[in-house]
Design a protein around this motif. Structure first.
Motif, mmCIF file in Angstrom:
data_model
loop_
_atom_site.group_PDB
_atom_site.id
_atom_site.type_symbol
_atom_site.label_atom_id
_atom_site.label_comp_id
_atom_site.label_asym_id
_atom_site.label_seq_id
_atom_site.Cartn_x
_atom_site.Cartn_y
_atom_site.Cartn_z
ATOM 1 N N ASN A 1 -0.647 19.034 3.841
ATOM 2 C CA ASN A 1 -1.543 19.883 3.054
ATOM 3 C C ASN A 1 -2.862 19.207 2.755
ATOM 4 O OD1 ASN A 1 -1.168 22.527 2.287
ATOM 5 N ND2 ASN A 1 0.661 21.969 1.121
ATOM 6 N N SER A 2 -2.776 17.940 2.291
ATOM 7 C CA SER A 2 -3.996 17.220 1.928
ATOM 8 C C SER A 2 -4.899 17.064 3.141
ATOM 9 C CB SER A 2 -3.677 15.836 1.378
ATOM 10 O OG SER A 2 -2.778 15.948 0.320
ATOM 11 N N ARG A 3 -4.293 16.789 4.298
ATOM 12 C CA ARG A 3 -5.110 16.628 5.504
ATOM 13 C C ARG A 3 -5.754 17.956 5.889
ATOM 14 N NH1 ARG A 3 -4.825 11.833 8.244
ATOM 15 N NH2 ARG A 3 -5.866 12.862 9.988
ATOM 16 N N MET A 4 -4.998 19.035 5.806
ATOM 17 C CA MET A 4 -5.553 20.330 6.191
ATOM 18 C C MET A 4 -6.692 20.741 5.277
ATOM 19 S SD MET A 4 -2.469 22.596 7.694
ATOM 20 C CE MET A 4 -1.357 22.351 6.367
ATOM 21 N N LEU A 5 -6.557 20.423 3.988
ATOM 22 C CA LEU A 5 -7.626 20.757 3.041
ATOM 23 C C LEU A 5 -8.917 20.034 3.397
ATOM 24 C CD1 LEU A 5 -5.744 20.797 -0.374
ATOM 25 C CD2 LEU A 5 -6.823 22.722 0.808
ATOM 26 N N GLN A 6 -8.777 18.858 4.001
ATOM 27 C CA GLN A 6 -9.965 18.078 4.385
ATOM 28 C C GLN A 6 -10.330 18.273 5.855
ATOM 29 O OE1 GLN A 6 -9.849 13.876 2.911
ATOM 30 N NE2 GLN A 6 -7.883 14.503 2.083
ATOM 31 N N ASP A 7 -9.682 19.240 6.527
ATOM 32 C CA ASP A 7 -9.940 19.477 7.957
ATOM 33 C C ASP A 7 -9.691 18.240 8.804
ATOM 34 O OD1 ASP A 7 -10.540 22.121 8.292
ATOM 35 O OD2 ASP A 7 -12.590 21.862 7.551
ATOM 36 N N LYS A 8 -8.693 17.460 8.433
ATOM 37 C CA LYS A 8 -8.395 16.251 9.200
ATOM 38 C C LYS A 8 -7.258 16.534 10.172
ATOM 39 C CE LYS A 8 -9.609 12.407 6.278
ATOM 40 N NZ LYS A 8 -9.013 11.258 5.601
ATOM 41 N N PRO A 9 -7.416 16.109 11.422
ATOM 42 C CA PRO A 9 -6.436 16.494 12.444
ATOM 43 C C PRO A 9 -5.069 15.806 12.338
ATOM 44 C CG PRO A 9 -8.102 15.059 13.379
ATOM 45 C CD PRO A 9 -8.532 15.325 11.978
ATOM 46 N N TYR B 1 0.854 -1.181 0.000
ATOM 47 C CA TYR B 1 0.000 0.000 0.000
ATOM 48 C C TYR B 1 0.888 1.227 0.000
ATOM 49 C CZ TYR B 1 1.037 -0.807 4.881
ATOM 50 O OH TYR B 1 1.679 -1.062 6.043
ATOM 51 N N GLN B 2 0.346 2.336 -0.471
ATOM 52 C CA GLN B 2 1.090 3.572 -0.532
ATOM 53 C C GLN B 2 0.996 4.255 0.821
ATOM 54 O OE1 GLN B 2 2.589 5.216 -3.582
ATOM 55 N NE2 GLN B 2 2.821 3.001 -3.730
ATOM 56 N N ILE B 3 2.133 4.439 1.452
ATOM 57 C CA ILE B 3 2.142 5.037 2.784
ATOM 58 C C ILE B 3 1.502 6.428 2.763
ATOM 59 C CG2 ILE B 3 4.558 5.749 2.459
ATOM 60 C CD1 ILE B 3 3.187 4.923 5.839
ATOM 61 N N THR B 4 1.782 7.195 1.726
ATOM 62 C CA THR B 4 1.230 8.559 1.677
ATOM 63 C C THR B 4 -0.301 8.536 1.725
ATOM 64 O OG1 THR B 4 3.080 8.995 0.209
ATOM 65 C CG2 THR B 4 1.545 10.781 0.539
ATOM 66 N N ASP B 5 -0.909 7.612 0.979
ATOM 67 C CA ASP B 5 -2.372 7.513 0.988
ATOM 68 C C ASP B 5 -2.883 7.228 2.388
ATOM 69 O OD1 ASP B 5 -2.505 7.943 -1.700
ATOM 70 O OD2 ASP B 5 -2.470 5.814 -2.206
ATOM 71 N N MET B 6 -2.206 6.312 3.052
ATOM 72 C CA MET B 6 -2.624 5.934 4.402
ATOM 73 C C MET B 6 -2.535 7.112 5.358
ATOM 74 S SD MET B 6 -3.758 3.124 4.681
ATOM 75 C CE MET B 6 -3.978 3.661 6.367
ATOM 76 N N LEU B 7 -1.428 7.852 5.245
ATOM 77 C CA LEU B 7 -1.222 8.992 6.145
ATOM 78 C C LEU B 7 -2.284 10.064 5.913
ATOM 79 C CD1 LEU B 7 2.662 9.308 5.852
ATOM 80 C CD2 LEU B 7 1.363 8.280 7.722
ATOM 81 N N ILE B 8 -2.747 10.156 4.676
ATOM 82 C CA ILE B 8 -3.779 11.148 4.364
ATOM 83 C C ILE B 8 -5.161 10.629 4.768
ATOM 84 C CG2 ILE B 8 -4.933 12.390 2.485
ATOM 85 C CD1 ILE B 8 -2.176 12.419 1.050
ATOM 86 N N ASP B 9 -5.381 9.337 4.576
ATOM 87 C CA ASP B 9 -6.720 8.787 4.801
ATOM 88 C C ASP B 9 -7.077 8.528 6.263
ATOM 89 O OD1 ASP B 9 -7.271 8.880 2.210
ATOM 90 O OD2 ASP B 9 -7.225 6.729 1.815
ATOM 91 N N CYS B 10 -6.083 8.290 7.108
ATOM 92 C CA CYS B 10 -6.421 7.898 8.489
ATOM 93 C C CYS B 10 -7.128 9.051 9.203
ATOM 94 C CB CYS B 10 -5.169 7.458 9.246
ATOM 95 S SG CYS B 10 -4.002 8.775 9.561
ATOM 96 N N ASP B 11 -7.839 8.717 10.281
ATOM 97 C CA ASP B 11 -8.640 9.733 10.978
ATOM 98 C C ASP B 11 -7.773 10.670 11.807
ATOM 99 O OD1 ASP B 11 -11.141 8.658 10.066
ATOM 100 O OD2 ASP B 11 -10.831 7.001 11.458
ATOM 101 N N LEU B 12 -6.704 10.109 12.383
ATOM 102 C CA LEU B 12 -5.792 10.952 13.169
ATOM 103 C C LEU B 12 -4.360 10.544 12.850
ATOM 104 C CD1 LEU B 12 -5.116 13.007 15.418
ATOM 105 C CD2 LEU B 12 -5.380 11.167 17.080
ATOM 106 N N LEU B 13 -3.558 11.531 12.478
ATOM 107 C CA LEU B 13 -2.141 11.281 12.206
ATOM 108 C C LEU B 13 -1.307 11.935 13.301
ATOM 109 C CD1 LEU B 13 0.269 10.419 10.424
ATOM 110 C CD2 LEU B 13 0.013 12.589 9.199
ATOM 111 N N ILE B 14 -0.434 11.147 13.926
ATOM 112 C CA ILE B 14 0.452 11.702 14.951
ATOM 113 C C ILE B 14 1.890 11.605 14.459
ATOM 114 C CG2 ILE B 14 1.233 11.529 17.352
ATOM 115 C CD1 ILE B 14 -1.429 10.170 18.000
ATOM 116 N N VAL B 15 2.540 12.739 14.311
ATOM 117 C CA VAL B 15 3.940 12.756 13.891
ATOM 118 C C VAL B 15 4.778 13.216 15.082
ATOM 119 C CG1 VAL B 15 5.636 13.694 12.288
ATOM 120 C CG2 VAL B 15 3.300 13.246 11.509
#
Ligand SMILES: Nc1ncnc2c1ncn2[C@@H]1O[C@H](COP(=O)(O)OP(=O)(O)O)[C@@H](O)[C@H]1O
Ligand SMILES: [Mg+2]
Ligand SMILES: [Zn+2]
Length: 329
Positions: free
Chosen positions: A278-286, A243-257
């Motif tokens: 950027n992609s997460r912020m555009l979708q208002d994802k935390p 799977y593409q890690i980038t997709d996962m990082l964008i799709d998950c409900d909460l990303l913690i870095v």
């Protein structure tokens, strides 16, 4: 987006287990109801064969419309009697059918939309959950909880440079984080946890992760150095990975870095990181970001525009005090 066979099998397997369980439970309920109220079995059989009787009425001719109308009335009466028995004995009207976790697809993972078969929302959510679990396999999730977090370790003397004691500050942060986890939703605010090492940033972000995962959300926890590795892997495999890690990082409900600023940066890494945020912020994802760096150091490491965008969006939690690991001893 693609998840690869392993994740896909894991997710479809879990949905299939749900279906099986719902149907087994229904079988058990049905047997129990038939035994206690034998009339229900008769009623069900009569309802099930009413279609045949209607067909027969049509074939027999005569006053077809009148005969079919009579059968309909009869059928409604049978259903009312059956519902009556179920309800008056404390069962749901639907007690003889399986209670599927997802009534929309009947726990098959697929449903019909505009005449087309599509992947149901429940399977999409399960794919995210499974992919997150895979990614979090090696994360130290279980040890850091709100229960094991103790605000008493922090200094009660006021830090004159900020006008508050580390103790009062951590009390605020602690209750903010607990509330955050309790009320988490897919559009919760982003958090920026700042402060020097050993002040409980990782501990509290993992505590949030634990709570949010328990609520059934897909959470990915990764340190920035681990992200570098994952992006590197993705780069080398040229998309052939499971799977593409980038997709996962964008799709998950909460990303913690965690530990942003400690990683070795490459062009590809920075591009992927910016894209993800950027992609997460555009979708208002935390996103929850933890860093030991000051704002100034962050701006030196990443572009100023990027930092102001990411940080402007987030609730800033400033951790104060001295390394808890030393105070704990
Ligand atoms: N308030 C606290 N109560 C209990 N343990 C703590 C607390 N703060 C930090 N710790 C523990 O101290 C260690 C360092 O904390 P950590 O969360 O990794 O700090 P940071 O991420 O800010 O560098 C961890 O083992 C953590 O569990
Ligand atoms: Mg840390
Ligand atoms: Zn479904």
């Amino acid at each position: 987006m693609g998840y690869g066979k392993k994740i896909y099998d894991m997710a479809t397997d879990r949905i299939a287990q749900r279906k099986l369980k719902a149907e087994k439970d229904a079988d058990r309920r049905r047997a129990e109801i038939y035994k206690a109220f034998p009339r229900t079995k008769e009623l069900e059989q009569q309802i099930a064969t009413s279609g045949i009787r209607a067909a027969r009425a049509v074939l027999n001719g005569g006053n077809v419309a009148e005969n079919v109308r009579k059968l309909k009335v009869e059928n409604l009466a049978l259903q009312a009697e059956l519902s009556g028995i179920l309800i008056s004995n404390g069962y749901s009207v639907r007690a003889l059918e399986p209670y599927y976790s997802c009534p929309k697809c009947g726990d098959t993972g697929y449903c019909e939309e505009n005449g087309k078969t599509v992947v149901c929302q429940c399977l999409k959510q399960m794919l995210i959950t499974c992919a997150c679990e895979e990614l979090n396999k090696n994360a130290p999730l279980s040890l850091s909880t709100f229960e094991s977090f103790n605000p008493e370790y922090y200094d009660k003397r006021v830090d004159s440079s900020v006008g508050i004691s580390p103790y009062n500050q951590i009390q605020k942060i602690f209750s903010y984080c607990k509330n955050y986890a309790q009320n988490f939703n897919v559009n919760s605010k982003s958090l920026l946890m700042k402060g020097s090492t050993g002040l409980g940033k990782t501990h509290l972000s993992l505590a949030i992760a634990n709570e949010v995962i328990k609520k059934g959300f897909g959470v990915i926890y990764a340190t920035a150095p681990k992200l570098t590795q994952e992006f590197e892997k993705q780069f080398r495999s040229k998309g052939a990975e499971e799977y593409q890690i980038t997709d996962m990082l964008i799709d998950c409900d909460l990303l913690i870095v965690d530990d942003l600023g400690t990683e070795f940066q490459t062009k590809y890494y920075t591009a992927q990181l910016y894209n993800t945020f950027n992609s997460r912020m555009l979708q208002d994802k935390p996103i929850i970001i933890n860093t030991n760096l000051t704002m100034h150091e962050l701006e030196k490491s990443y572009s100023q525009r990027f930092v102001s965008r990411v940080c402007g969006n987030a609730e800033r939690l400033d951790f104060l005090g001295t390394d808890i690991r030393i105070r704990k001893k």
